[in-house]
Design a protein around this motif. Structure first.
Motif, PDB file in Angstrom:
ATOM      1  N   ILE A 211      31.943  58.280  62.947  1.00  0.00           N
ATOM      2  CA  ILE A 211      30.763  58.110  62.169  1.00  0.00           C
ATOM      3  C   ILE A 211      30.430  56.640  62.076  1.00  0.00           C
ATOM      4  O   ILE A 211      29.330  56.341  62.217  1.00  0.00           O
ATOM      5  CB  ILE A 211      31.195  58.776  61.000  1.00  0.00           C
ATOM      6  CG1 ILE A 211      31.167  60.351  61.105  1.00  0.00           C
ATOM      7  CG2 ILE A 211      30.057  58.237  59.881  1.00  0.00           C
ATOM      8  CD1 ILE A 211      31.722  60.838  59.609  1.00  0.00           C
ATOM      9  N   ASP A 212      31.479  55.828  62.018  1.00  0.00           N
ATOM     10  CA  ASP A 212      31.362  54.360  62.042  1.00  0.00           C
ATOM     11  C   ASP A 212      30.463  53.773  63.324  1.00  0.00           C
ATOM     12  O   ASP A 212      29.511  53.013  63.135  1.00  0.00           O
ATOM     13  CB  ASP A 212      32.489  53.842  61.997  1.00  0.00           C
ATOM     14  CG  ASP A 212      32.467  52.203  62.098  1.00  0.00           C
ATOM     15  OD1 ASP A 212      31.971  51.451  61.294  1.00  0.00           O
ATOM     16  OD2 ASP A 212      33.106  51.526  62.908  1.00  0.00           O
TER      17      ASP A 212
ATOM     18  N   VAL B 112      34.281  57.932  50.649  1.00  0.00           N
ATOM     19  CA  VAL B 112      34.945  57.817  51.782  1.00  0.00           C
ATOM     20  C   VAL B 112      34.668  56.905  52.916  1.00  0.00           C
ATOM     21  O   VAL B 112      35.466  55.871  52.929  1.00  0.00           O
ATOM     22  CB  VAL B 112      35.055  59.354  52.729  1.00  0.00           C
ATOM     23  CG1 VAL B 112      36.286  59.367  53.838  1.00  0.00           C
ATOM     24  CG2 VAL B 112      35.423  60.479  51.791  1.00  0.00           C
ATOM     25  N   MET B 113      33.273  56.754  53.279  1.00  0.00           N
ATOM     26  CA  MET B 113      33.302  55.698  54.146  1.00  0.00           C
ATOM     27  C   MET B 113      33.169  54.347  53.652  1.00  0.00           C
ATOM     28  O   MET B 113      33.343  53.426  54.278  1.00  0.00           O
ATOM     29  CB  MET B 113      31.860  56.204  55.062  1.00  0.00           C
ATOM     30  CG  MET B 113      31.925  57.475  55.693  1.00  0.00           C
ATOM     31  SD  MET B 113      33.536  57.040  57.212  1.00  0.00           S
ATOM     32  CE  MET B 113      32.869  55.836  58.046  1.00  0.00           C
TER      33      MET B 113
ATOM     34  N   SER C 124      43.542  62.779  62.645  1.00  0.00           N
ATOM     35  CA  SER C 124      42.053  63.535  62.928  1.00  0.00           C
ATOM     36  C   SER C 124      40.877  63.054  61.932  1.00  0.00           C
ATOM     37  O   SER C 124      39.864  62.623  62.392  1.00  0.00           O
ATOM     38  CB  SER C 124      42.439  65.107  62.856  1.00  0.00           C
ATOM     39  OG  SER C 124      43.174  65.561  63.700  1.00  0.00           O
ATOM     40  N   LEU C 125      41.319  62.685  60.484  1.00  0.00           N
ATOM     41  CA  LEU C 125      40.490  62.336  59.672  1.00  0.00           C
ATOM     42  C   LEU C 125      40.193  60.801  60.322  1.00  0.00           C
ATOM     43  O   LEU C 125      38.691  60.307  59.990  1.00  0.00           O
ATOM     44  CB  LEU C 125      40.839  62.288  58.246  1.00  0.00           C
ATOM     45  CG  LEU C 125      39.872  61.672  57.395  1.00  0.00           C
ATOM     46  CD1 LEU C 125      38.571  62.485  57.095  1.00  0.00           C
ATOM     47  CD2 LEU C 125      40.697  61.559  55.853  1.00  0.00           C
ATOM     48  N   MET C 126      40.992  59.978  60.594  1.00  0.00           N
ATOM     49  CA  MET C 126      40.691  58.784  60.575  1.00  0.00           C
ATOM     50  C   MET C 126      39.849  58.493  61.967  1.00  0.00           C
ATOM     51  O   MET C 126      38.908  57.676  62.099  1.00  0.00           O
ATOM     52  CB  MET C 126      41.864  57.863  61.312  1.00  0.00           C
ATOM     53  CG  MET C 126      41.940  56.596  61.417  1.00  0.00           C
ATOM     54  SD  MET C 126      41.450  55.640  59.704  1.00  0.00           S
ATOM     55  CE  MET C 126      41.741  53.792  59.855  1.00  0.00           C
ATOM     56  N   GLU C 127      40.184  59.577  63.067  1.00  0.00           N
ATOM     57  CA  GLU C 127      39.152  59.663  64.295  1.00  0.00           C
ATOM     58  C   GLU C 127      37.770  59.970  63.907  1.00  0.00           C
ATOM     59  O   GLU C 127      36.931  59.280  64.460  1.00  0.00           O
ATOM     60  CB  GLU C 127      39.888  60.557  65.463  1.00  0.00           C
ATOM     61  CG  GLU C 127      41.125  60.097  66.087  1.00  0.00           C
ATOM     62  CD  GLU C 127      41.681  61.397  66.586  1.00  0.00           C
ATOM     63  OE1 GLU C 127      41.199  62.212  66.931  1.00  0.00           O
ATOM     64  OE2 GLU C 127      42.921  61.074  67.160  1.00  0.00           O
TER      65      GLU C 127
ATOM     66  N   GLU D 172      21.155  55.816  56.035  1.00  0.00           N
ATOM     67  CA  GLU D 172      21.934  55.613  57.316  1.00  0.00           C
ATOM     68  C   GLU D 172      22.274  56.947  58.216  1.00  0.00           C
ATOM     69  O   GLU D 172      22.933  57.208  58.951  1.00  0.00           O
ATOM     70  CB  GLU D 172      23.125  54.770  57.116  1.00  0.00           C
ATOM     71  CG  GLU D 172      22.698  53.181  57.044  1.00  0.00           C
ATOM     72  CD  GLU D 172      23.831  52.268  56.702  1.00  0.00           C
ATOM     73  OE1 GLU D 172      23.732  51.268  57.058  1.00  0.00           O
ATOM     74  OE2 GLU D 172      25.065  53.134  56.396  1.00  0.00           O
ATOM     75  N   GLY D 173      21.675  58.158  57.078  1.00  0.00           N
ATOM     76  CA  GLY D 173      22.029  59.414  57.536  1.00  0.00           C
ATOM     77  C   GLY D 173      23.154  60.192  57.353  1.00  0.00           C
ATOM     78  O   GLY D 173      23.383  61.260  57.693  1.00  0.00           O
TER      79      GLY D 173
END
Length: 266
Positions: free
Chosen positions: A260-261, A109-110, A252-255, A99-100
């Motif tokens: 990315i999602d 993380v994801m 900021s990390l959540m954003e 998925e790149g």
């Protein structure tokens, strides 16, 4: 009614120990979420034989791929009361998923992000419910402008440390997001064990897998932490977390993860 717990990366050293300890309680339907089918079946057989507990099942899922997590969610049947996000990877060279995404960021993380988001509705139906993010004391160096080492030279140790920092920060973000749904979200340092992951990072490990499982299991079952959320634990005790305390960086990390999602979903 028996509760259900899912442990990701349950064929690894720490993941299998967590699943084993939870099976020993003889209180849970224990779901082993694994990428490798043969290793997953072996872990399931070992736990069943070692604990005498038969209420176990194996689910195959690649935690680095949203598509695989969505397939797991689609076929999921029944309840989920506890989700233990544990699966991790630390390849020695920079790899990308189908998925790149950079492999370590995608998995460490994801994978936590997607599992929590996709299973929040199931956890909600079973509330009070718990999410436990297996993080680490070996954390830091997060670069919000280069999460996937597209600009920096990839180093698996640096990538691992920033992924564990991200786990601790996302714990706070999800605790806030889910606080009105009786779903608690906490992070922990499990322990240092000899494992492939530790070896890939150049470390050994001085604790047993059983010792490393103690804090994740404590957060999964102990009544003393009911209602506690957004915290970081080590040795079954709450520990201050400077990463989670930085509310601006957490947001900021959540954003960034949400962006990315969206990109992966197309």
């Amino acid at each position: 009614m028996r509760r259900t717990v899912m442990v990701t990366g349950a064929n690894g050293v720490i993941g299998k120990a967590i699943a084993w300890r939870l099976a020993e309680t003889q209180e849970f339907t224990v779901v082993l979420a694994c990428r490798d089918g043969s290793r997953g079946k072996q872990a399931l057989a070992e736990i069943r034989e070692g604990t005498g507990w038969s209420d176990l099942r194996l689910e195959l899922v690649d935690l680095s791929l949203l598509s695989s997590i969505l397939e797991l969610r689609k076929r999921w049947q029944g309840d989920l009361h506890v989700l233990v996000n544990n699966a991790g990877a630390t390849p020695r060279r920079r790899l990308e998923t189908a998925e790149g995404l950079e492999m370590q960021f995608a998995t460490n993380v994801m994978g936590y992000f997607w599992m929590t988001r996709e299973f929040a509705s199931v956890l909600d139906q079973c509330a009070p419910a718990r999410v436990i993010n297996v993080a680490s004391y070996w954390a830091g160096g997060l670069d919000l402008s280069d999460l996937q080492f597209q600009r920096r030279r990839y180093d698996n140790n640096d990538a691992y440390r920033q992924s564990k920092q991200a786990n601790r920060m996302l714990t706070v973000a999800f605790a806030q997001e889910l606080k009105d749904r009786e779903i608690t979200v906490n992070a922990c340092h499990p322990g240092d064990v000899p494992s492939k992951l530790a070896s890939d990072l150049g470390f050994g490990g001085h604790q047993t897998a059983t010792e490393a499982a103690e804090t994740p299991v404590f957060l999964s079952v102990d009544p003393s932490v009911a209602g506690i959320t957004g915290r970081y634990f080590a040795r079954q005790s709450e520990s201050a977390c400077p990463f989670g305390a930085d509310s601006r960086a957490v947001a900021s990390l959540m954003e960034a993860c949400e962006k990315i999602d969206r990109e992966v979903r197309g």
